[in-house]
Structures are given as structure tokens and as C-alpha cells.
Write a protein that holds these residues in place. Structure first.
Motif, PDB file in Angstrom:
ATOM      1  N   LEU A   1       0.800  -1.236   0.000  1.00 13.70           N
ATOM      2  CA  LEU A   1       0.000   0.000   0.000  1.00 13.70           C
ATOM      3  C   LEU A   1       0.825   1.274   0.000  1.00 13.70           C
ATOM      4  N   GLY A   2       2.034   1.197   0.510  1.00 13.34           N
ATOM      5  CA  GLY A   2       2.850   2.402   0.657  1.00 13.34           C
ATOM      6  C   GLY A   2       2.997   2.779   2.122  1.00 13.34           C
ATOM      7  N   MET A   3       3.064   4.103   2.370  1.00 15.10           N
ATOM      8  CA  MET A   3       3.315   4.560   3.733  1.00 15.10           C
ATOM      9  C   MET A   3       2.114   4.333   4.640  1.00 15.10           C
ATOM     10  N   LEU A   4       2.396   4.024   5.904  1.00 13.88           N
ATOM     11  CA  LEU A   4       1.354   3.929   6.920  1.00 13.88           C
ATOM     12  C   LEU A   4       1.818   4.657   8.173  1.00 13.88           C
ATOM     13  N   ASN A   5       0.894   5.369   8.787  1.00 15.49           N
ATOM     14  CA  ASN A   5       1.202   5.992  10.069  1.00 15.49           C
ATOM     15  C   ASN A   5       1.211   4.921  11.153  1.00 15.49           C
ATOM     16  N   VAL A   6       2.265   4.912  11.948  1.00 12.20           N
ATOM     17  CA  VAL A   6       2.310   4.028  13.118  1.00 12.20           C
ATOM     18  C   VAL A   6       2.735   4.876  14.311  1.00 12.20           C
ATOM     19  N   ASP A   7       2.397   4.416  15.482  1.00 14.49           N
ATOM     20  CA  ASP A   7       2.723   5.186  16.673  1.00 14.49           C
ATOM     21  C   ASP A   7       4.239   5.228  16.910  1.00 14.49           C
ATOM     22  N   ALA A   8       4.737   6.412  17.242  1.00 11.33           N
ATOM     23  CA  ALA A   8       6.193   6.586  17.389  1.00 11.33           C
ATOM     24  C   ALA A   8       6.744   5.869  18.622  1.00 11.33           C
ATOM     25  N   ASP A   9       5.957   5.753  19.684  1.00 11.95           N
ATOM     26  CA  ASP A   9       6.435   5.023  20.872  1.00 11.95           C
ATOM     27  C   ASP A   9       6.572   3.529  20.560  1.00 11.95           C
ATOM     28  N   ARG A  10       5.584   3.000  19.825  1.00 15.83           N
ATOM     29  CA  ARG A  10       5.675   1.589  19.431  1.00 15.83           C
ATOM     30  C   ARG A  10       6.857   1.377  18.485  1.00 15.83           C
ATOM     31  N   PHE A  11       7.064   2.337  17.622  1.00 15.65           N
ATOM     32  CA  PHE A  11       8.181   2.291  16.671  1.00 15.65           C
ATOM     33  C   PHE A  11       9.500   2.212  17.456  1.00 15.65           C
ATOM     34  N   ALA A  12       9.638   3.071  18.469  1.00 16.50           N
ATOM     35  CA  ALA A  12      10.866   3.083  19.279  1.00 16.50           C
ATOM     36  C   ALA A  12      11.015   1.771  20.039  1.00 16.50           C
TER      37      ALA A  12
END
Ligand SMILES: Nc1ncnc2c1ncn2[C@@H]1O[C@H](COP(=O)(O)OP(=O)(O)OP(=O)(O)O)[C@@H](O)[C@H]1O
Ligand SMILES: [Mg+2]
Length: 269
Positions: free
Chosen positions: A162-173
């Protein structure tokens, strides 16, 4: 791993100086950043103010339709990240900005359509471009660390279909710190840590025993809940030192390493 909260805005000088000190001492430092505040500001400037979706369980989240995703990516990659890379460079580091899509290092799966209230209307939201992190490949970050660079990484993540998706930055970290087998995950934001009463900055919870995480999660509201959950999951899954700390201090990272903020622990003391 240091997560610089979007809530800090321009207040990141102290964190950058600390990161430079750690790197000088030979530490390998990776920075993750959020950018909710700047994304809201840019969206307003573009005349597409941020909209919120409210799930049946009462949980609020950013309604990330295609124009909102565009504004979010512009804010994260065009404003917040270059500001952080510039500040770290000013502190003497060789900082490099990346996002989850670079090298496909953080992949995600889109959240399925779900019932929510948007602009007062209950509907099944089908055009939200946010998701949950699927896989994290630490190779690119490790390559940069090996070359003496300080990687500065952030959402969005990549859904290969699909391309880019917003994900939560705390979960990302949290997920990146696990993939890197980081010794520390320090999450800096504009509060002293987890507060018993969000309106009272002196009500700091200094320790969260991971066995009691679900009790704290039940009590936590709003944007603190996902932070607590991400941090708790990273701790339980093996990051030895996880701290929610105040990024506004003069020396926020060193303070967190010395015990300031909310620290995750094992066993009730
Ligand atoms: N119990 C609580 N203790 C501390 N802060 C809380 C609590 N409940 C809600 N909050 C809110 O959580 C906010 C921090 O989360 P927020 O997502 O706004 O910042 P951030 O994670 O640094 O930013 P970003 O998500 O853009 O990276 C605080 O400013 C505070 O208003
Ligand atoms: Mg947040």
C-alpha cells in the motif's frame, strides 16, 4: 535508544547535548522521534486540520486519510527530522535522518476498516492509512552505527502493498529497540513520566513493576496509555532498562539513566 517526543517541539537542546556526550564516551545511540504537535500545526497551515476518530471503546486516534497522511509525512520528514538532525549535528555528531520506509526497515499492516465516530458521524472508516508494526529489520541502523553515524529514525512505516502507513512513534521506538537488542529505551516527552494525576506534575510514579502493568494501563488515559504499553512491552520482551522521562530537563538523558522519571522494574519492591 532515545525517543524524542513530538510534544517537546523545539525543546531538544538538552537531549542532543546528552546524546553527544554518550556518543563521545563510545556509546551507540539511535534516536527515534514523534511529531504529533508539528503534524497538527502543518495540517492547520495547509487548511486540513487534524481530525480524530473515536472507537466504540472510547479510544481516540488520528484520522489519517490520504491528505492527512501526506501532511503527517511532510511534518515528520520535512520539519521534525531535519530540525533534530541539525541540532544533533550542532552538538558535534554525524546524524542521519531515516524513516521506517527507508530500506523497508519497518514494515506495517494496515488496520482493517472499523466502526468509529468522525466529525460527529458514526461510520465504518475505510480510508485510514494507519497500521500496526509487522517487522523491524535493524540492518540499516546497524550499518550506520558501524560507520559512526547517529541514526535518527521515525514513522511512517511501509506496507509493501500500500505504501506509507502511520504508526505510533512510541511503538516504533519500542520495536526498534528490541530488534537492536538495545540496553536502554528512554522515552522523553513533556511530562516528568507517568503521573498518577495528569494535572499534577508532582504525582510521578517512579517505578512500574511489569507484573502490575495491566493495572497501570487500566488507569492511564489518552496518549499516555500507548506510551506505557509500548514501554512495558519492550521491557517485558527483554530491553533491560526502560524509562519514561522528562525531555525538558537540562540533561534529560543522563537524568533518566540516573533514575529520574518512571522506570520499569521486575517484582514488587
Ligand atoms: N497519566 C499521565 N501521565 C503523564 N502524562 C499523561 C497522562 N495521561 C495523559 N498524559 C498526556 O500524555 C502527553 C504525552 O504524550 P504525547 O503523545 O502528547 O507526547 P509525545 O509522545 O512526546 O509526542 P509524540 O506522540 O508526537 O511523539 C502529556 O503531555 C500528557 O498531556
Ligand atoms: Mg505520543
Amino acid at each position: 535508544m532515545i525517543k524524542v517526543g513530538g510534544s517537546l517541539g523545539a525543546e531538544m537542546t538538552g537531549a542532543c547535548a546528552d546524546i553527544a556526550e554518550l556518543a563521545e564516551q563510545g556509546g551507540e545511540v539511535v534516536v527515534v522521534h514523534g511529531g504529533g504537535t508539528e503534524a497538527d500545526r502543518l495540517a492547520a497551515e495547509l487548511d486540513r486540520p487534524t481530525r480524530t476518530m473515536t472507537a466504540p471503546n472510547g479510544r481516540h486516534s488520528r484520522y489519517t486519510d490520504a491528505p492527512a497522511l501526506d501532511a503527517l509525512a511532510m511534518a515528520m520528514l520535512g520539519r521534525v527530522k531535519p530540525a533534530l538532525v541539525t541540532a544533533l549535528t550542532g552538538a558535534g555528531l554525524r546524524a542521519v535522518g531515516l524513516s521506517g520506509i527507508d530500506g523497508s526497515q519497518v514494515t506495517a499492516r494496515r488496520t482493517p476498516p472499523a466502526r468509529a465516530v468522525v466529525d460527529g458521524v458514526e461510520q465504518v472508516v475505510r480510508d485510514d492509512f494507519s497500521g500496526r508494526i509487522h517487522q523491524v529489520d535493524p540492518d540499516l541502523v546497524l550499518t550506520l552505527l558501524g560507520g559512526g553515524y547517529v541514526p535518527v529514525v521515525s514513522p511512517p512505516a511501509l506496507d509493501p502493498a500500500l505504501g506509507m502507513l502511520n504508526v505510533d512513534a512510541d511503538r516504533f521506538a519500542a520495536r526498534l529497540s528490541l530488534a537492536l537488542a538495545a540496553d536502554w529505551l528512554i522515552i522523553l516527552s513533556n511530562v516528568p513520566g507517568l503521573l498518577r494525576d495528569p494535572a499534577d506534575p508532582t504525582s510521578l510514579v517512579t517505578e512500574v513493576p511489569c507484573e502490575e502493568l495491566s493495572r497501570y494501563l487500566d488507569g492511564a488515559g489518552g496518549r499516555m496509555k500507548v506510551k506505557l504499553q509500548s514501554a512495558g512491552e519492550a521491557f517485558v520482551a527483554g530491553v533491560p532498562h526502560v524509562v519514561l522521562a522528562d525531555g525538558r530537563l537540562d540533561s534529560p538523558v543522563l537524568a533518566a539513566r540516573a533514575g529520574a522519571g518512571t522506570t520499569f522494574v521486575r517484582g514488587t519492591r
